[in-house]
Design a protein around this motif. Structure first.
Motif, PDB file in Angstrom:
ATOM      1  N   GLU A 204       0.827  -1.201   0.000  1.00 56.74           N
ATOM      2  CA  GLU A 204       0.000   0.000   0.000  1.00 56.74           C
ATOM      3  C   GLU A 204       0.862   1.253   0.000  1.00 56.74           C
ATOM      4  N   MET A 205       1.913   1.244   0.803  1.00 56.71           N
ATOM      5  CA  MET A 205       2.771   2.422   0.909  1.00 56.71           C
ATOM      6  C   MET A 205       3.511   2.694  -0.396  1.00 56.71           C
ATOM      7  N   ALA A 206       3.924   1.649  -1.094  1.00 58.48           N
ATOM      8  CA  ALA A 206       4.791   1.818  -2.265  1.00 58.48           C
ATOM      9  C   ALA A 206       4.037   1.856  -3.589  1.00 58.48           C
ATOM     10  N   LYS A 207       2.724   1.749  -3.563  1.00 60.16           N
ATOM     11  CA  LYS A 207       1.998   1.732  -4.832  1.00 60.16           C
ATOM     12  C   LYS A 207       2.045   3.117  -5.490  1.00 60.16           C
ATOM     13  N   PRO A 208       1.959   3.158  -6.812  1.00 66.06           N
ATOM     14  CA  PRO A 208       1.991   4.448  -7.510  1.00 66.06           C
ATOM     15  C   PRO A 208       0.866   5.363  -7.054  1.00 66.06           C
ATOM     16  N   GLN A 209       1.168   6.645  -6.939  1.00 72.02           N
ATOM     17  CA  GLN A 209       0.187   7.629  -6.485  1.00 72.02           C
ATOM     18  C   GLN A 209      -0.324   8.508  -7.630  1.00 72.02           C
TER      19      GLN A 209
END
Length: 225
Positions: A204-209
């Motif tokens: 969740e933290m590293a997914k593309p924003q």
């Protein structure tokens, strides 16, 4: 290091190993903090030094504390940093960093917690020097994680559209929280379980924003006018 010498009350020459004395001071500051450690405590722990010998060798309590913090960084604090930098991927590096930190925070026979986090907090005005010194040292943690993540982006390990500042903030906070919990007596098993939970959040933290429209490329936050 060549032992330094002093005189006993009866005139018999005594010596002490400065490196050993510094290590003992580090462990005492680690266990009690700067303000909880008196000069008398230090003189005893460092081998029964006299005040003149102490000041001649170390300058002052504050100077000794800073030197002890540097020793902690070079011996204890360097291990999580190496784990972060040497891992194959950023995720593996952050997990290794956290687990190595837990090991250092909960060593049998050693003070629990982290000298750099707990050694000088909310100090009296007269003791702002040690507090400011550790605050500056703690800034290296987000800088180190951020550098590793930028490397991961360059290597194609982390998406260039991930919010790197968000990842850094989360895992620095986790690391600091582990230190506080360890200082309060949490078991190594409990701390490792917290690491398990923190790493479960990686996806969740590293997914593309990018899709949110609020983040720029390479993890930089873009503020709309």
């Amino acid at each position: 290091m060549k032992p330094e010498t002093r005189k006993a009350r009866g005139g018999r020459p005594l010596s002490f190993d400065r490196d050993v004395a510094l290590r003992r001071a580090m462990e005492l500051f680690w266990a009690r903090g700067y303000e909880g450690t008196t000069l008398e405590d230090l003189l005893t722990a460092m081998g029964g030094l006299t005040p003149p010998s102490f000041y001649n060798a170390f300058g002052s309590k504050e100077a000794l504390f800073k030197e002890a913090a540097d020793l902690y960084i070079a011996t204890v604090g360097v291990l999580p940093v190496r784990a972060l930098e040497e891992a194959r991927t950023a995720r593996e590096g952050i997990e290794a960093m956290l687990r190595r930190a837990v090991e250092s925070f909960s060593q049998p026979g050693m003070p629990h917690g982290c000298l750099l986090l707990l050694g000088a907090t909310k100090c009296a005005p007269a003791n702002q020097g040690p507090q400011a010194y550790l605050q500056a040292v703690r800034q290296r943690a987000p800088e180190g994680i951020g550098s590793r993540l930028r490397r991961a982006v360059a290597e194609g390990d982390v998406s260039p559209d991930a919010d790197l500042s968000r990842i850094v903030s989360f895992y620095v906070t986790v690391a600091h929280g582990l230190a506080v919990r360890a200082g309060d007596g949490a078991t190594r098993a409990d701390l490792m379980a917290a690491v398990d939970g923190a790493m479960a959040a990686w996806a969740e933290m590293a997914k593309p924003q990018r899709a949110s429209g609020k983040q720029g490329r390479k993890g930089r936050t873009r503020t709309d006018a």
